[in-house]
Design an enzyme around this catalytic site. Structure first.
Site, PDB file in Angstrom:
ATOM      1  N   ASP A  23      46.115  22.610  10.023  1.00  0.00           N
ATOM      2  CA  ASP A  23      46.504  23.961   9.635  1.00  0.00           C
ATOM      3  C   ASP A  23      45.399  24.689   8.879  1.00  0.00           C
ATOM      4  OD1 ASP A  23      48.559  26.097   9.179  1.00  0.00           O
ATOM      5  OD2 ASP A  23      48.239  25.531   7.091  1.00  0.00           O
ATOM      6  N   MET A  28      52.130  30.972   4.682  1.00  0.00           N
ATOM      7  CA  MET A  28      51.603  32.303   4.960  1.00  0.00           C
ATOM      8  C   MET A  28      50.183  32.278   5.508  1.00  0.00           C
ATOM      9  SD  MET A  28      54.032  34.368   4.292  1.00  0.00           S
ATOM     10  CE  MET A  28      53.083  35.867   4.423  1.00  0.00           C
ATOM     11  N   ARG A  29      49.597  31.082   5.641  1.00  0.00           N
ATOM     12  CA  ARG A  29      48.213  31.025   6.109  1.00  0.00           C
ATOM     13  C   ARG A  29      48.090  31.597   7.517  1.00  0.00           C
ATOM     14  NH1 ARG A  29      47.019  26.048   4.908  1.00  0.00           N
ATOM     15  NH2 ARG A  29      45.893  26.498   2.998  1.00  0.00           N
ATOM     16  N   ALA A  30      49.090  31.375   8.359  1.00  0.00           N
ATOM     17  CA  ALA A  30      49.023  31.889   9.730  1.00  0.00           C
ATOM     18  C   ALA A  30      48.935  33.405   9.747  1.00  0.00           C
ATOM     19  CB  ALA A  30      50.243  31.417  10.524  1.00  0.00           C
TER      20      ALA A  30
END
Length: 663
Positions: A193, A274-276
């Protein structure tokens, strides 16, 4: 020799676009390239360095400080305004898989720190890669803690080294690019991720394209300089476009409507965290700059989602990365503003990843080279014995959290999370002998070794005089990964559908545990009249899971042959990988029915496994039980575990029940 030209690489538009976007905006978070061997992954990555604009650096600075905005806490600084500077090409720094931590982040000279009170810091590969590219080939084989260090530095833009109370920090902004072959094992989801973009590559099946690849490669090997000169103008034009996009990037606008579309797309794919959203937004901005636009539109978001989301939607470690085109288009339509969005005209290389290639789910080859597609449920097995019951395959059920089985004693193997081992990480349990000059220094032991000699050394002042023979290094205990070899009874006595479903579910749960603990795994099966190595020891737990799902059953029970094959595999693997200790998981009901003196031969074969930590998973069910698996466990000196007690919850329940009875 001239590097292979970037524009000479045939095909792979998705990888080309991902590398270009990461070069335009390093904040995207780098690129992970997944693909089979021999697909020119490394060739294209190495060629990228020649396209990047040169960088201005302060003279004499080992950390490549920008003279226009030097790092205020640079270890070689501070640098005065207007300090002499020069321009150099952007670097491509390669990180070897076997690199030590000090080689990556840098090292501190403890002797000088104690004796002279100065910080003598030797920069590592992160400092060398600052304002350039850091390339890790076979990143899935790199130790997890090093991958985490790289990703932290790439995300934060800084690298910090702390040793025994001495701390050094420097800027480390680079484009991180990793390549990997999924057949050799996956990255953990937490690390996967952290990569901004992921691209799947595969060799072309088009004969004409394959001919062109070979033709260009042979021409390059015959005359590297002449071949590179033929593509110099194309590479220069592409480099100019990248530089123009970098200059346009700060002025690209990301309107609220575009942000709403990004949030809708990420929510529809149920990605964690929230990284996406952040990576998709940064990638969309970079794509708009690459296309020459000053505002993000739907097409930019579409391309960004195809690159940033496939590896973030995996719900299970064994799931293959992927993204549904229909779901993506529906999410974009749902978030479409009523009055339309910004311009949608495509820029250079505007296409996103190609999801149309064959894969394990649609008839293509499986990642491990084994059978593709879901295993047949009622197919007969060509190895069936005459007169035996039809051979069948049974699918596993839902996995559960399995008990943790550990190898006895303390090892010195590869880092992992299963058994006790002496490693260079973990808690300090003592001091290495003075002859050992490796690892992390032990501060207290070093001071104790130096203290008795201070008067004879003529020490003056408060500074401790430390010499090289005084240095002592810490003895640390951590965890290691092991070789978990599954030896599975696939005979007719195991072929009852309900029982085999339970067995496969339990083994698959143990495989998931092995995946999380960074183990190497192998699979031996025995049935009919022989045993076979269904999967040689590998770090690709996904391959083991695929082979287990397609494992057929039927015939007699050649237990002795299964034990002999397991002993052979462990003996060979001890030569190949001597530091990795084995854990044998024998899955059986204890019956031995194949050949003359089957039971006696099985007991003799068990003697070859003496000293190997073994778990006998007892699959016998029903009210009338023979207890053969328990007897086999005694011969092996193994732990006997009924199938119903493999789950961690079942063990906890059994302990509570026994405790209640005792009370």
């Amino acid at each position: 020799m001239k590097p292979y030209p970037f524009t000479a690489v045939v095909g792979m538009p998705d990888l080309r676009l991902a590398l270009v976007l990461s070069s335009i905006s390093p904040a995207v978070g780098g690129v992970l390239v997944r693909g089979e061997k021999g697909t020119a992954k490394s060739t294209m990555v190495r060629a990228l360095a020649g396209l990047l604009p040169g960088v201005d650096v302060v003279d004499g600075c080992r950390f490549s400080c920008d003279p226009a905005a030097p790092d205020p806490v640079c270890p070689d600084g501070p640098h005065a305004a207007g300090a002499p500077a020069h321009r150099r090409p952007a670097r491509l720094v390669e990180l070897p898989v076997g690199a030590a931590e000090d080689r990556v982040v840098g090292s501190l000279n403890l002797e000088k720190a104690l004796a002279e009170g100065v910080t003598d810091y030797q920069p590592g590969l992160l400092a060398a890669a600052h304002r350039g590219l850091l390339y890790v080939d076979e990143v899935n084989l790199l130790h997890d803690h090093l991958v985490d260090t790289l990703l932290d530095a790439a995300a934060m833009g800084r690298a910090t080294v702390e040793r025994e109370g001495v701390s050094v920090s420097h800027a480390a902004r680079f484009v991180l690019i990793g390549t990997m072959n999924p057949e050799e094992g996956e990255l953990r989801p937490q690390l996967l991720d952290r990569f901004g973009l992921t691209v799947e590559v595969a060799s072309s099946r088009d004969p004409q394209q394959r001919v062109e690849v070979v033709r260009r490669r042979l021409a390059y090997e015959a005359d590297p300089d002449g071949f590179a000169a033929g593509y110099a103008s194309a590479d220069a034009a592409l480099a100019a476009e990248i530089e123009a996009a970098q200059q346009l990037l700060p002025s690209v606008k990301l309107p609220d409507d575009a942000l709403r579309q990004i949030a809708e797309v990420c929510a529809s794919f149920e990605v964690d965290g929230m990284r996406a959203d952040i990576v998709t937004a940064r990638t969309a901005v970079a794509h708009a700059a690459w296309a020459g636009r000053d505002e993000v539109g739907t097409e930019d978001i579409r391309v960004a989602a195809r690159l940033a989301l496939p590896h973030r939607r995996r719900r299970n470690p064994f799931d293959a990365p992927g993204i549904s085109e229909e779901q993506l288009e529906q999410a974009l339509r749902d978030a479409q503003p009523p009055d339309g969005d910004g311009p949608d005209d495509g820029g250079p290389d505007d296409s996103g990843p190609d999801d149309g290639g064959p894969g394990p789910d649609d008839g293509g080859p499986a990642p491990d080279g084994g059978p593709s597609g879901p295993p047949p449920s009622e197919d007969s097995d060509p190895r069936a014995q005459p007169g035996s019951a039809p051979q069948k395959t049974v699918a596993a059920g839902d996995t559960f959290r399995a008990r943790v089985f550990r190898v006895k004693g303390t090892g010195e193997g590869e880092r992992g999370r299963r058994s006790r081992a002496l490693t260079d990480t973990g808690r300090t349990i003592g001091v290495q002998p003075p002859s050992v000059r490796d690892g992390r220094p032990h501060l207290v032991a070093t001071i104790r070794a130096a203290a008795p000699h201070q008067r004879s050394r003529g020490r003056s002042g408060p500074v401790l005089e430390v010499r090289s023979p005084d240095l002592r290094f810490a003895l640390r205990e951590g965890r290691e990964g092991n070789l978990v070899l599954f030896c599975v009874d696939a005979s007719g006595s195991m072929g009852a559908r309900a029982r085999m479903r339970e067995v496969k579910t339990a083994v698959l749960s143990l495989l998931l545990d092995a995946y999380q603990r960074r183990d190497k795994v192998g699979l031996v099966s025995f049935r009919g009249g022989a045993a076979e190595l269904a999967l040689p020891p590998t770090i690709s737990v996904e391959a083991a899971a695929a082979r287990l799902e397609g494992l057929p059953t039927g015939g007699r029970t050649p237990l002795a042959e299964g034990l002999l094959e397991a002993a052979r595999v462990l003996r060979v693997e001890a030569i190949r990988d001597p530091r990795r200790r084995p854990l044998l998981v024998l899955v059986t009901d204890g019956r031995a029915t194949s050949g003359a003196d089957a039971v006696a031969r099985s007991q003799a074969a068990a003697g070859l496994l003496a000293g190997v930590t073994t778990i006998v998973m007892d699959c016998e069910t029903g009210r009338m039980r023979l207890g053969l698996a328990a007897e086999l466990a005694r011969h092996l000196g193994a732990e006997h575990v009924p199938l119903s007690e493999v789950a961690a919850e079942s063990l906890a329940s059994a302990v509570r029940e026994r405790t209640g009875r005792a009370a």
